[in-house]
Design an enzyme around this catalytic site. Structure first.
Site, PDB file in Angstrom:
ATOM      1  N   GLN A 269       0.837  -1.198   0.000  1.00  8.52           N
ATOM      2  CA  GLN A 269       0.000   0.000   0.000  1.00  8.52           C
ATOM      3  C   GLN A 269       0.872   1.250   0.000  1.00  8.52           C
ATOM      4  O   GLN A 269       1.970   1.252   0.514  1.00  8.52           O
ATOM      5  CB  GLN A 269      -0.902  -0.007   1.238  1.00  8.52           C
ATOM      6  CG  GLN A 269      -1.933  -1.118   1.195  1.00  8.52           C
ATOM      7  CD  GLN A 269      -2.773  -1.171   2.457  1.00  8.52           C
ATOM      8  OE1 GLN A 269      -2.870  -0.203   3.191  1.00  8.52           O
ATOM      9  NE2 GLN A 269      -3.375  -2.314   2.710  1.00  8.52           N
TER      10      GLN A 269
ATOM     11  N   TYR B  39       4.347   2.155   6.452  1.00  3.23           N
ATOM     12  CA  TYR B  39       3.870   3.369   7.113  1.00  3.23           C
ATOM     13  C   TYR B  39       4.959   3.922   8.032  1.00  3.23           C
ATOM     14  O   TYR B  39       4.949   3.718   9.241  1.00  3.23           O
ATOM     15  CB  TYR B  39       2.557   3.087   7.849  1.00  3.23           C
ATOM     16  CG  TYR B  39       1.428   2.832   6.875  1.00  3.23           C
ATOM     17  CD1 TYR B  39       0.639   3.885   6.413  1.00  3.23           C
ATOM     18  CD2 TYR B  39       1.186   1.557   6.366  1.00  3.23           C
ATOM     19  CE1 TYR B  39      -0.365   3.670   5.485  1.00  3.23           C
ATOM     20  CE2 TYR B  39       0.177   1.335   5.438  1.00  3.23           C
ATOM     21  CZ  TYR B  39      -0.597   2.397   5.003  1.00  3.23           C
ATOM     22  OH  TYR B  39      -1.584   2.181   4.076  1.00  3.23           O
TER      23      TYR B  39
ATOM     24  N   ARG C 125       5.173   3.567  17.111  1.00  2.00           N
ATOM     25  CA  ARG C 125       5.362   2.140  17.403  1.00  2.00           C
ATOM     26  C   ARG C 125       6.288   1.968  18.600  1.00  2.00           C
ATOM     27  O   ARG C 125       6.069   1.101  19.458  1.00  2.00           O
ATOM     28  CB  ARG C 125       5.943   1.435  16.172  1.00  2.00           C
ATOM     29  CG  ARG C 125       4.937   1.334  15.031  1.00  2.00           C
ATOM     30  CD  ARG C 125       5.417   0.398  13.942  1.00  2.00           C
ATOM     31  NE  ARG C 125       6.206   1.048  12.907  1.00  2.00           N
ATOM     32  CZ  ARG C 125       5.717   1.487  11.749  1.00  2.00           C
ATOM     33  NH1 ARG C 125       4.432   1.370  11.473  1.00  2.00           N
ATOM     34  NH2 ARG C 125       6.490   2.042  10.841  1.00  2.00           N
TER      35      ARG C 125
ATOM     36  N   ASP D 230      -6.697  -7.311   9.508  1.00  8.30           N
ATOM     37  CA  ASP D 230      -6.651  -6.432   8.342  1.00  8.30           C
ATOM     38  C   ASP D 230      -7.514  -7.046   7.246  1.00  8.30           C
ATOM     39  O   ASP D 230      -7.691  -8.261   7.189  1.00  8.30           O
ATOM     40  CB  ASP D 230      -5.214  -6.235   7.840  1.00  8.30           C
ATOM     41  CG  ASP D 230      -5.062  -4.947   7.030  1.00  8.30           C
ATOM     42  OD1 ASP D 230      -4.604  -3.941   7.596  1.00  8.30           O
ATOM     43  OD2 ASP D 230      -5.425  -4.959   5.833  1.00  8.30           O
TER      44      ASP D 230
ATOM     45  N   ASP E  54      -5.602   1.758  13.955  1.00 13.07           N
ATOM     46  CA  ASP E  54      -4.917   2.632  12.981  1.00 13.07           C
ATOM     47  C   ASP E  54      -5.624   2.524  11.632  1.00 13.07           C
ATOM     48  O   ASP E  54      -5.058   2.016  10.656  1.00 13.07           O
ATOM     49  CB  ASP E  54      -3.442   2.215  12.877  1.00 13.07           C
ATOM     50  CG  ASP E  54      -2.642   3.158  11.984  1.00 13.07           C
ATOM     51  OD1 ASP E  54      -3.106   4.294  11.736  1.00 13.07           O
ATOM     52  OD2 ASP E  54      -1.549   2.754  11.536  1.00 13.07           O
TER      53      ASP E  54
ATOM     54  N   CYS F 146      -5.757   9.449  10.384  1.00 16.05           N
ATOM     55  CA  CYS F 146      -4.822  10.003   9.400  1.00 16.05           C
ATOM     56  C   CYS F 146      -5.573  10.887   8.410  1.00 16.05           C
ATOM     57  O   CYS F 146      -5.128  11.104   7.291  1.00 16.05           O
ATOM     58  CB  CYS F 146      -4.036   8.895   8.694  1.00 16.05           C
ATOM     59  SG  CYS F 146      -5.047   7.752   7.765  1.00 16.05           S
TER      60      CYS F 146
HETATM   61  N1  SAH Z   1      -0.830   0.203  11.422  1.00 16.04           N
HETATM   62  C1  SAH Z   1      -0.260  -0.100  10.132  1.00 16.04           C
HETATM   63  C2  SAH Z   1      -0.843   0.765   9.013  1.00 16.04           C
HETATM   64  C3  SAH Z   1      -2.343   0.658   8.831  1.00 16.04           C
HETATM   65  S1  SAH Z   1      -2.910   1.308   7.330  1.00 16.04           S
HETATM   66  C4  SAH Z   1       1.265   0.008  10.206  1.00 16.04           C
HETATM   67  O1  SAH Z   1       1.797   0.513  11.201  1.00 16.04           O
HETATM   68  O2  SAH Z   1       1.931  -0.425   9.269  1.00 16.04           O
HETATM   69  C5  SAH Z   1      -4.597   0.872   7.355  1.00 16.04           C
HETATM   70  C6  SAH Z   1      -4.892  -0.598   7.084  1.00 16.04           C
HETATM   71  O3  SAH Z   1      -6.286  -0.817   7.247  1.00 16.04           O
HETATM   72  C7  SAH Z   1      -4.552  -1.099   5.694  1.00 16.04           C
HETATM   73  O4  SAH Z   1      -3.669  -2.182   5.802  1.00 16.04           O
HETATM   74  C8  SAH Z   1      -5.894  -1.570   5.093  1.00 16.04           C
HETATM   75  O5  SAH Z   1      -5.763  -2.790   4.360  1.00 16.04           O
HETATM   76  C9  SAH Z   1      -6.705  -1.819   6.326  1.00 16.04           C
HETATM   77  N2  SAH Z   1      -8.158  -1.677   6.243  1.00 16.04           N
HETATM   78  C10 SAH Z   1      -8.877  -0.684   5.651  1.00 16.04           C
HETATM   79  N3  SAH Z   1     -10.197  -0.835   5.923  1.00 16.04           N
HETATM   80  C11 SAH Z   1     -10.318  -1.945   6.689  1.00 16.04           C
HETATM   81  C12 SAH Z   1     -11.422  -2.608   7.299  1.00 16.04           C
HETATM   82  N4  SAH Z   1     -12.660  -2.136   7.192  1.00 16.04           N
HETATM   83  N5  SAH Z   1     -11.185  -3.715   8.026  1.00 16.04           N
HETATM   84  C13 SAH Z   1      -9.916  -4.196   8.157  1.00 16.04           C
HETATM   85  N6  SAH Z   1      -8.833  -3.590   7.610  1.00 16.04           N
HETATM   86  C14 SAH Z   1      -9.036  -2.485   6.891  1.00 16.04           C
END
Ligand code: SAH
Length: 412
Positions: free
Chosen positions: A205, A210, A217, A255, A308, A348
């Site tokens: 992505q 990220y 973290r 996820d 997140d 975000c």
């Molecule tokens: N916390 C992560 C970044 C999260 S980005 C890190 O530190 O790397 C947001 C994520 O939410 C993405 O991976 C996306 O696939 C997921 N996502 C989006 N909508 C969602 C949903 N309704 N249920 C589960 N995952 C979802």
């Protein structure tokens, strides 16, 4: 490409020069009276006030609502190759800092407007760079910029992941591929302190990882010793790896992306953790899964819950709907925290201020009848600077909270 001919001139309407004088880099179509000269979209223009006084220099795109993005307020500064080299070198130099060097090899090298380079995002992942061209002018120069970046950083290759909504507003199609040097043959390994992560530069992505959450973290890990952790919207589980390394007993990653969860399991193994014994990956919709858990007898209770989610507020038009999403997910999140446990929650969405996000959280706490204390305020990492003259660059807000007993009467 420098010439001595005067640049085409963008003349502002009366009274519209104030933001330009205050170094805001965007000029919207509504502020422009007319454009004189042979203007070419994607190329430099001079900007003058209604009386014709020179204000700034930038690049044009009449297909965009933001018709001019300003690059310099110095009338003597020409927009040529040396200009781009200077700006890139300055951004690279600013990352030669102890908050980054020796800490990580995955970080934002160029953060668009806030680095004086509107429309350009560059992330570094070990020996590779990933570039996002958000505007026509950057798109037209991306190969040249990629070469300059290779020279400046000594990296092996620059890939492109220009797939943002911003491009569509500029009338540009998505673009992905190799811009300069060589491409990696598989996922690239990067580091945050002693921890290791695989990043899929072409299939992941955004640009792959990220990095804006790096400092958060580390902060969150301090609350994870001996904890059962729920990492919702986990992507490739970076929070989970940090939590386990800090002594968490178990982590659940949720996820919607199966590919992200698979890379998440690889990341656990890479750091010496057992993805079966110490973690669980659940593919699905966080809202649905948490609702199911909430309604089942013997609801799970975690010591630490991390939320997140992706950007819920894309535009002012869907502000209310997005805020409803934040409230719902935070109500569910709070209900998954054991009394006295920790909720870490992020937005975000640039349009959601810290203040507004706090109000949403308050509403959620009232509705679930849990007393919540803020322990820490979390933001984007310092390789994602926000220029004071460009407040739009601030987007990541987070609260680390303690969620108390269900003692208050729920109001909703
Ligand atoms: N916390 C992560 C970044 C999260 S980005 C890190 O530190 O790397 C947001 C994520 O939410 C993405 O991976 C996306 O696939 C997921 N996502 C989006 N909508 C969602 C949903 N309704 N249920 C589960 N995952 C979802």
């Amino acid at each position: 490409m420098a010439t001595d001919r005067p640049l085409p001139q963008v003349r502002l309407k009366p009274g519209r020069e104030k933001p330009v004088r205050q170094f805001h880099p965007w000029i919207f179509s509504g502020a422009i009276a007319h454009i004189a000269g042979e203007a070419v979209d994607g190329e430099p223009v001079d900007v003058v006030d209604a009386q014709g006084n020179w204000l700034a220099r930038g690049y044009l795109n009449r297909a965009s609502q933001i018709q001019v993005r300003l690059l310099t307020w110095d009338p003597g500064e020409t927009i040529d190759d040396r200009f781009w080299q200077r700006r890139l070198a300055e951004a690279v130099r600013q990352r030669q800092h102890p908050t980054i060097q020796g800490q990580t090899d995955a970080y934002r090298l160029v953060n668009g407007e806030s680095d004086g380079l509107p429309g350009l995002i560059v992330d570094r992942y070990g020996p590779f760079l990933v570039l996002q061209a958000g505007t026509l002018a950057i798109d037209r120069r991306k190969e040249a910029l990629a070469q300059m970046l290779l020279t400046l950083t000594g990296c092996q290759g620059v890939l492109e992941r220009s797939e943002m909504a911003a491009r569509r507003q500029e009338g540009l199609p998505d673009a992905t591929g190799l811009l300069a040097g060589t491409a990696p043959t598989g996922p690239v390994e990067v580091h945050e302190g002693p921890l290791r992560f695989l990043v899929d530069l072409l299939g992941g992505q955004k640009t792959g990882f990220y990095t804006d959450q790096r400092e958060n973290r580390r902060r969150v890990a301090l609350y994870c010793q001996g904890a059962r952790v729920l990492n919702a919207f986990s992507y490739t589980g970076a929070f989970a790896v940090h939590a386990l390394a800090a002594g968490a007993t178990h982590v659940v990653n949720i996820d919607s992306s199966v590919a992200a969860l698979e890379l998440g399991e690889a990341n656990l193994r890479l750091n010496g953790f057992d993805p079966d014994a110490q973690a669980e990956s659940i593919a699905g919709d966080v809202f649905q899964i948490l609702r199911d858990w909430r309604d089942q007898p013997g609801r799970p209770a975690f010591d630490v819950v991390i939320l997140d989610p992706p950007k819920f507020v894309q535009s002012r038009r869907n502000l209310e709907r997005g805020l409803r999403g934040y409230k719902d997910i935070n109500m569910l999140g709070m209900q998954m925290v054991r009394p006295g446990g920790i909720l870490v929650t992020f937005s975000c969405s640039g349009l959601v201020s810290l203040d507004l996000f706090q109000k949403v959280l308050f509403g959620a706490s009232l509705d679930v009848g849990r007393e919540v204390q803020i322990l820490e305020w979390l933001h984007q990492a310092p390789d994602h600077p926000v220029a004071l003259h460009f407040p739009e660059g601030e987007y990541l807000q987070g609260f680390l909270c303690r969620v108390g007993q269900a003692t208050m009467a729920a109001s909703g």
